[in-house]
Scaffold this motif. Sequence first.
Motif, PDB file in Angstrom:
ATOM      1  N   PHE A   1       0.867  -1.169   0.000  1.00 53.42           N
ATOM      2  CA  PHE A   1       0.000   0.000   0.000  1.00 53.42           C
ATOM      3  C   PHE A   1       0.907   1.224   0.000  1.00 53.42           C
ATOM      4  CE2 PHE A   1      -2.506  -3.404   1.630  1.00 53.42           C
ATOM      5  CZ  PHE A   1      -3.790  -3.153   1.192  1.00 53.42           C
ATOM      6  N   ILE A   2       0.765   2.058  -1.014  1.00 52.41           N
ATOM      7  CA  ILE A   2       1.656   3.201  -1.159  1.00 52.41           C
ATOM      8  C   ILE A   2       0.847   4.482  -1.278  1.00 52.41           C
ATOM      9  CG2 ILE A   2       3.425   4.270  -2.602  1.00 52.41           C
ATOM     10  CD1 ILE A   2       4.406   1.500  -3.270  1.00 52.41           C
ATOM     11  N   ARG A   3       1.218   5.464  -0.465  1.00 50.22           N
ATOM     12  CA  ARG A   3       0.583   6.776  -0.492  1.00 50.22           C
ATOM     13  C   ARG A   3       1.237   7.586  -1.617  1.00 50.22           C
ATOM     14  NH1 ARG A   3       1.688  11.764   2.328  1.00 50.22           N
ATOM     15  NH2 ARG A   3      -0.241  12.938   2.493  1.00 50.22           N
ATOM     16  N   CYS A   4       0.411   8.234  -2.403  1.00 49.92           N
ATOM     17  CA  CYS A   4       0.925   9.013  -3.528  1.00 49.92           C
ATOM     18  C   CYS A   4      -0.035  10.153  -3.834  1.00 49.92           C
ATOM     19  CB  CYS A   4       1.127   8.118  -4.749  1.00 49.92           C
ATOM     20  SG  CYS A   4      -0.342   7.199  -5.226  1.00 49.92           S
ATOM     21  N   GLU A   5       0.367  10.965  -4.765  1.00 51.34           N
ATOM     22  CA  GLU A   5      -0.446  12.091  -5.225  1.00 51.34           C
ATOM     23  C   GLU A   5      -0.853  11.842  -6.677  1.00 51.34           C
ATOM     24  OE1 GLU A   5      -1.222  14.667  -3.247  1.00 51.34           O
ATOM     25  OE2 GLU A   5      -0.002  13.901  -1.601  1.00 51.34           O
ATOM     26  N   PRO A   6      -1.994  12.332  -7.098  1.00 57.87           N
ATOM     27  CA  PRO A   6      -2.386  12.179  -8.500  1.00 57.87           C
ATOM     28  C   PRO A   6      -1.377  12.802  -9.467  1.00 57.87           C
ATOM     29  CG  PRO A   6      -4.241  12.928  -7.190  1.00 57.87           C
ATOM     30  CD  PRO A   6      -3.033  12.980  -6.296  1.00 57.87           C
TER      31      PRO A   6
ATOM     32  N   LEU B   1       2.262   0.947 -17.552  1.00 59.89           N
ATOM     33  CA  LEU B   1       2.189   2.378 -17.256  1.00 59.89           C
ATOM     34  C   LEU B   1       3.434   3.086 -17.773  1.00 59.89           C
ATOM     35  CD1 LEU B   1       0.714   2.326 -13.643  1.00 59.89           C
ATOM     36  CD2 LEU B   1      -0.480   2.670 -15.812  1.00 59.89           C
ATOM     37  N   GLU B   2       3.232   4.280 -18.304  1.00 61.17           N
ATOM     38  CA  GLU B   2       4.334   5.079 -18.843  1.00 61.17           C
ATOM     39  C   GLU B   2       5.104   5.730 -17.705  1.00 61.17           C
ATOM     40  OE1 GLU B   2       2.995   7.789 -21.885  1.00 61.17           O
ATOM     41  OE2 GLU B   2       1.413   6.374 -22.448  1.00 61.17           O
ATOM     42  N   GLU B   3       6.416   5.641 -17.786  1.00 65.07           N
ATOM     43  CA  GLU B   3       7.326   6.065 -16.725  1.00 65.07           C
ATOM     44  C   GLU B   3       7.140   7.521 -16.290  1.00 65.07           C
ATOM     45  OE1 GLU B   3      10.697   4.803 -14.328  1.00 65.07           O
ATOM     46  OE2 GLU B   3       9.330   3.693 -15.599  1.00 65.07           O
ATOM     47  N   HIS B   4       6.996   8.432 -17.252  1.00 67.10           N
ATOM     48  CA  HIS B   4       7.006   9.853 -16.899  1.00 67.10           C
ATOM     49  C   HIS B   4       5.643  10.532 -17.008  1.00 67.10           C
ATOM     50  CE1 HIS B   4      11.247   9.675 -16.246  1.00 67.10           C
ATOM     51  NE2 HIS B   4      11.389   9.063 -17.405  1.00 67.10           N
ATOM     52  N   ALA B   5       4.591   9.768 -17.188  1.00 64.56           N
ATOM     53  CA  ALA B   5       3.234  10.322 -17.189  1.00 64.56           C
ATOM     54  C   ALA B   5       2.710  10.319 -15.756  1.00 64.56           C
ATOM     55  CB  ALA B   5       2.321   9.505 -18.085  1.00 64.56           C
ATOM     56  N   THR B   6       1.835  11.261 -15.443  1.00 58.94           N
ATOM     57  CA  THR B   6       1.286  11.321 -14.085  1.00 58.94           C
ATOM     58  C   THR B   6       0.313  10.172 -13.855  1.00 58.94           C
ATOM     59  OG1 THR B   6      -0.619  12.702 -14.617  1.00 58.94           O
ATOM     60  CG2 THR B   6       1.439  13.850 -14.047  1.00 58.94           C
ATOM     61  N   LEU B   7       0.096   9.870 -12.592  1.00 55.93           N
ATOM     62  CA  LEU B   7      -0.868   8.830 -12.239  1.00 55.93           C
ATOM     63  C   LEU B   7      -2.264   9.240 -12.715  1.00 55.93           C
ATOM     64  CD1 LEU B   7       0.435   7.995  -8.651  1.00 55.93           C
ATOM     65  CD2 LEU B   7       0.943   6.828 -10.816  1.00 55.93           C
ATOM     66  N   HIS B   8      -2.591  10.498 -12.539  1.00 53.33           N
ATOM     67  CA  HIS B   8      -3.893  11.009 -12.978  1.00 53.33           C
ATOM     68  C   HIS B   8      -4.087  10.806 -14.474  1.00 53.33           C
ATOM     69  CE1 HIS B   8      -6.524  14.243 -14.538  1.00 53.33           C
ATOM     70  NE2 HIS B   8      -7.286  13.864 -13.529  1.00 53.33           N
ATOM     71  N   ASP B   9      -3.074  11.116 -15.255  1.00 56.27           N
ATOM     72  CA  ASP B   9      -3.180  10.991 -16.717  1.00 56.27           C
ATOM     73  C   ASP B   9      -3.355   9.549 -17.167  1.00 56.27           C
ATOM     74  OD1 ASP B   9      -2.936  13.713 -16.968  1.00 56.27           O
ATOM     75  OD2 ASP B   9      -0.802  13.669 -17.497  1.00 56.27           O
ATOM     76  N   GLN B  10      -2.975   8.600 -16.304  1.00 59.46           N
ATOM     77  CA  GLN B  10      -3.066   7.180 -16.673  1.00 59.46           C
ATOM     78  C   GLN B  10      -4.209   6.471 -15.952  1.00 59.46           C
ATOM     79  OE1 GLN B  10       0.810   5.293 -17.769  1.00 59.46           O
ATOM     80  NE2 GLN B  10       1.572   6.843 -16.329  1.00 59.46           N
ATOM     81  N   GLN B  11      -5.140   7.261 -15.408  1.00 61.97           N
ATOM     82  CA  GLN B  11      -6.326   6.744 -14.718  1.00 61.97           C
ATOM     83  C   GLN B  11      -5.980   5.887 -13.492  1.00 61.97           C
ATOM     84  OE1 GLN B  11      -6.324   6.238 -18.371  1.00 61.97           O
ATOM     85  NE2 GLN B  11      -7.066   8.324 -18.351  1.00 61.97           N
ATOM     86  N   VAL B  12      -4.891   6.213 -12.812  1.00 62.92           N
ATOM     87  CA  VAL B  12      -4.535   5.544 -11.566  1.00 62.92           C
ATOM     88  C   VAL B  12      -5.190   6.353 -10.450  1.00 62.92           C
ATOM     89  CG1 VAL B  12      -2.670   4.849 -10.022  1.00 62.92           C
ATOM     90  CG2 VAL B  12      -2.391   4.639 -12.499  1.00 62.92           C
ATOM     91  N   THR B  13      -6.239   5.799  -9.883  1.00 65.30           N
ATOM     92  CA  THR B  13      -7.039   6.506  -8.887  1.00 65.30           C
ATOM     93  C   THR B  13      -6.882   5.871  -7.504  1.00 65.30           C
ATOM     94  OG1 THR B  13      -8.926   5.112  -9.443  1.00 65.30           O
ATOM     95  CG2 THR B  13      -8.745   7.227 -10.603  1.00 65.30           C
ATOM     96  N   ASN B  14      -7.494   6.478  -6.524  1.00 64.68           N
ATOM     97  CA  ASN B  14      -7.413   5.995  -5.149  1.00 64.68           C
ATOM     98  C   ASN B  14      -7.863   4.538  -5.042  1.00 64.68           C
ATOM     99  OD1 ASN B  14      -6.945   6.407  -2.320  1.00 64.68           O
ATOM    100  ND2 ASN B  14      -9.158   6.403  -2.056  1.00 64.68           N
ATOM    101  N   ASP B  15      -7.097   3.740  -4.324  1.00 66.42           N
ATOM    102  CA  ASP B  15      -7.395   2.335  -4.006  1.00 66.42           C
ATOM    103  C   ASP B  15      -7.374   1.406  -5.222  1.00 66.42           C
ATOM    104  OD1 ASP B  15      -7.821   0.465  -1.955  1.00 66.42           O
ATOM    105  OD2 ASP B  15      -9.943   0.353  -2.443  1.00 66.42           O
TER     106      ASP B  15
END
Length: 130
Positions: free
Chosen positions: A26-31, A62-76
């Motif tokens: 479980f890793i805490r991160c920002e969008p 997942l693309e290395e330098h794209a944001t989590l938000h841009d790749q639809q990586v959401t909470n949980d």
Amino acid sequence: NRERSKYNISTMSQYVRIKRLNQTYFIRCEPTDDVASLKSKLAVLTNQEPANVRLYLDIRLLEEHATLHDQQVTNDIVLRALYKKPAGAHGALEWEEFETHIKEEMDRIKSQSYKPNESVNFPQEDDQEN
């Protein structure tokens, strides 16, 4: 803060679950974090170099330098980690196979008496006598 307002992204942190074999991190991160940042956080827990890890959302790398938000990586959300295999006889580095990784997880689930194709019959109201 400029990065968040640029994308109109929530200021709340999120957690992602990263699975590999029978482990879940479980890793805490920002969008606004990129995948490279997420892999660096994972490296602290796994002692794996970030360059030796690939992260997947479902079966999409997942693309290395794209944001989590841009790749639809959401909470949980659940991501999968695959590692580089040690160098083979020819010195070439190879990656773990995705199908093998999923198969091992399915074998683990089946060993816990879970049968994903088994139908479950719930009693209907008129089937219950008391």
